[in-house]
Design a protein around this motif. Structure first.
Motif, mmCIF file in Angstrom:
data_model
loop_
_atom_site.group_PDB
_atom_site.id
_atom_site.type_symbol
_atom_site.label_atom_id
_atom_site.label_comp_id
_atom_site.label_asym_id
_atom_site.label_seq_id
_atom_site.Cartn_x
_atom_site.Cartn_y
_atom_site.Cartn_z
ATOM 1 N N ILE A 73 0.840 -1.192 0.000
ATOM 2 C CA ILE A 73 0.000 0.000 0.000
ATOM 3 C C ILE A 73 0.879 1.246 0.000
ATOM 4 O O ILE A 73 2.009 1.222 0.491
ATOM 5 C CB ILE A 73 -0.959 -0.023 1.208
ATOM 6 C CG1 ILE A 73 -1.926 1.152 1.166
ATOM 7 C CG2 ILE A 73 -0.186 -0.060 2.525
ATOM 8 C CD1 ILE A 73 -3.088 1.002 2.129
ATOM 9 N N GLY A 74 0.332 2.311 -0.573
ATOM 10 C CA GLY A 74 1.060 3.571 -0.606
ATOM 11 C C GLY A 74 0.086 4.711 -0.821
ATOM 12 O O GLY A 74 -1.126 4.499 -0.919
ATOM 13 N N GLU B 99 6.590 5.648 -0.171
ATOM 14 C CA GLU B 99 7.044 4.325 -0.616
ATOM 15 C C GLU B 99 5.866 3.369 -0.582
ATOM 16 O O GLU B 99 4.867 3.628 0.069
ATOM 17 C CB GLU B 99 8.136 3.811 0.327
ATOM 18 C CG GLU B 99 9.444 4.568 0.210
ATOM 19 C CD GLU B 99 10.533 3.869 1.010
ATOM 20 O OE1 GLU B 99 11.443 3.301 0.386
ATOM 21 O OE2 GLU B 99 10.438 3.866 2.259
ATOM 22 N N TRP B 100 5.984 2.240 -1.261
ATOM 23 C CA TRP B 100 4.923 1.235 -1.283
ATOM 24 C C TRP B 100 5.366 0.054 -0.425
ATOM 25 O O TRP B 100 6.275 -0.688 -0.790
ATOM 26 C CB TRP B 100 4.645 0.777 -2.704
ATOM 27 C CG TRP B 100 4.284 1.905 -3.621
ATOM 28 C CD1 TRP B 100 3.874 3.166 -3.256
ATOM 29 C CD2 TRP B 100 4.310 1.898 -5.055
ATOM 30 N NE1 TRP B 100 3.640 3.941 -4.371
ATOM 31 C CE2 TRP B 100 3.899 3.188 -5.490
ATOM 32 C CE3 TRP B 100 4.629 0.946 -6.015
ATOM 33 C CZ2 TRP B 100 3.798 3.535 -6.838
ATOM 34 C CZ3 TRP B 100 4.536 1.276 -7.352
ATOM 35 C CH2 TRP B 100 4.120 2.567 -7.759
ATOM 36 N N LEU C 234 0.805 1.431 5.601
ATOM 37 C CA LEU C 234 1.006 2.875 5.551
ATOM 38 C C LEU C 234 1.181 3.368 6.970
ATOM 39 O O LEU C 234 0.256 3.300 7.771
ATOM 40 C CB LEU C 234 -0.241 3.553 4.963
ATOM 41 C CG LEU C 234 -0.232 3.992 3.516
ATOM 42 C CD1 LEU C 234 -1.505 4.756 3.213
ATOM 43 C CD2 LEU C 234 0.983 4.834 3.206
ATOM 44 N N LYS C 235 2.354 3.801 7.304
ATOM 45 C CA LYS C 235 2.491 4.320 8.663
ATOM 46 C C LYS C 235 3.364 5.566 8.697
ATOM 47 O O LYS C 235 4.020 5.897 7.723
ATOM 48 C CB LYS C 235 3.028 3.251 9.607
ATOM 49 C CG LYS C 235 4.261 2.531 9.121
ATOM 50 C CD LYS C 235 4.601 1.394 10.082
ATOM 51 C CE LYS C 235 5.773 0.598 9.531
ATOM 52 N NZ LYS C 235 6.003 -0.650 10.265
ATOM 53 N N GLY C 236 3.310 6.268 9.835
ATOM 54 C CA GLY C 236 3.994 7.538 9.939
ATOM 55 C C GLY C 236 3.155 8.633 9.314
ATOM 56 O O GLY C 236 1.980 8.426 9.017
ATOM 57 N N SER D 108 5.501 13.024 2.824
ATOM 58 C CA SER D 108 5.902 12.630 1.466
ATOM 59 C C SER D 108 5.210 13.473 0.392
ATOM 60 O O SER D 108 5.443 13.261 -0.791
ATOM 61 C CB SER D 108 5.567 11.160 1.224
ATOM 62 O OG SER D 108 6.238 10.336 2.144
ATOM 63 N N ALA D 109 4.342 14.368 0.808
ATOM 64 C CA ALA D 109 3.634 15.204 -0.175
ATOM 65 C C ALA D 109 4.582 16.248 -0.761
ATOM 66 O O ALA D 109 5.530 16.669 -0.100
ATOM 67 C CB ALA D 109 2.444 15.883 0.489
#
Length: 355
Positions: free
Chosen positions: A244-245, A278-279, A283-285, A290-291
């Motif tokens: 997932i990403g 990343e994928w 999905l954490k953090g 990352s935007a």
DNA sequence: CACGCGTGGCC
DNA sequence: TGGCCAAGCGT
């Protein structure tokens, strides 16, 4: 065992002539094939281009894309002179993007180191980027009329049925090659290669082969035993994990979207995509770290896509560029309709624009 | 040798 | 509908 039987026969057996005769009547009419009445040999550049495109890709998919490439870059010097990103853009949607990177590398090597002329033998071809055992043999046989043993997925299937080869692929490859050595004709090597591939594609299919129409069924061990669909034997496949990403679709006031070029190596290497995380398995953090910008990001949906070795779910966020936003060096503004993107990114863009 | 590497079509 | 399959290559 008499010595004579240990030496391979220089004369191709009846099977080979029967297959060639069938090919003379039933060869598929494909864009990269020179017609039966054509004089001389096909253009090695055209043969090379078609073979690279056909690696793991269906004839139906390649057809129109091959024509586009040939029109845009009619010869190897033209392709060598083009920027790599133009080749990658034209390749968008075809998958296995290393093929496109190596296509360009190969064109540059042929243009710069070989005077724009492709090597006319298997070893010379095999040394070029993106050309492996199969492609080197195919070009040598088809473009240069060399006796080269051509083994692709079709050939593996046909041969493994002919002789009921029980060894699973890919270990069976050496045995398949030995069998082919004994039946490969000295003349019309390229036609023989293509006759095996056409037979595999149209008659000796993976499922429900048309043995009644097969020109060499009387030589086929699997057909005699009724075990056609048990061959070729293949090693078990691994399950695909989920990943997932998140991706971020940033738009500006000109109706453009922000894309960035992915690193040269790895998945979708060198292709444009939406910026994102990343994928991984989870999905954490902080996603928004990352935007590409600070914005009122709104989740518009999820894109799902299955790659060769994993399933992917992408959370898609849409947002508007803040005043004074400056794009990074690898980033560019492009109208979404004009971006040449890999399929997974095309899906994500479609979902970002839904609202 | 095993794995990473895309995508679309088919049943 | 999810797995299988398609003219494989590089590491």
């Amino acid at each position: 065992m008499p010595k004579a039987s240990q030496k391979k026969s220089p004369i191709a057996p009846p099977l080979s002539g029967e297959l060639l005769a069938w090919y003379d009547r039933h060869a598929r009419d494909l864009p990269w094939r020179v017609g039966p009445n054509a004089r001389g040999r096909p253009d090695p550049y055209a043969v090379w281009l078609s073979e690279i495109m056909l690696q793991q890709t269906t004839v139906a998919t390649v057809g129109p894309r091959y024509a586009e490439f040939l029109t845009r870059w009619p010869d190897v010097n033209a392709m060598a002179a083009a920027p790599q990103e133009d080749i990658l853009g034209q390749w968008a949607g075809l998958g296995y993007y290393a093929r496109a990177r190596n296509l360009h590398k190969c064109a540059v090597v042929v243009a710069n180191d070989h005077g724009g002329v492709f090597p006319d033998n298997e070893d010379g071809l095999r040394a070029l980027p993106g050309i492996g055992d199969y492609t080197a043999a195919a070009i040598a046989a088809i473009a240069f009329d060399q006796r080269a043993i051509v083994i692709d997925g079709n050939v593996e299937r046909v041969v493994s049925r002919l002789y009921e080869i029980e060894t699973p692929l890919p270990a069976a490859k050496s045995e398949i090659r030995e069998r082919l050595e004994k039946i490969w004709p000295d003349k019309r090597s390229g036609d023989f290669a293509q006759s095996l591939m056409d037979l595999g594609a149209s008659i000796c299919r993976p499922k429900a082969p048309s043995c009644l129409l097969c020109p060499i069924s009387k030589h086929c061990a699997a057909q005699k035993a009724g075990t056609q669909e048990n061959f070729p034997v293949k090693a078990a496949k691994k399950a695909k994990p989920n990943r997932i990403g998140a991706v971020f679709a940033l738009t500006n006031t000109r109706g453009e979207m922000l894309f960035e070029r992915r690193p040269e190596k790895g998945l979708l290497g060198g292709m444009l995509g939406l910026p994102g995380t990343e994928w991984k398995e989870e999905l954490k953090g902080d996603l928004f770290a990352s935007a590409p910008a600070k914005s009122k990001w709104k989740k518009t949906g999820e894109a799902t896509h299955t790659f060769t070795h994993f399933h992917l779910t992408l959370d898609v966020y849409a947002g508007v560029a803040p005043k004074g936003f400056r794009k990074g060096a690898s980033q560019q503004w492009i109208k979404p309709d004009e971006a040449r993107l890999p399929t997974v990114m095309k899906k994500a863009v479609g979902i970002a624009r839904q609202d």
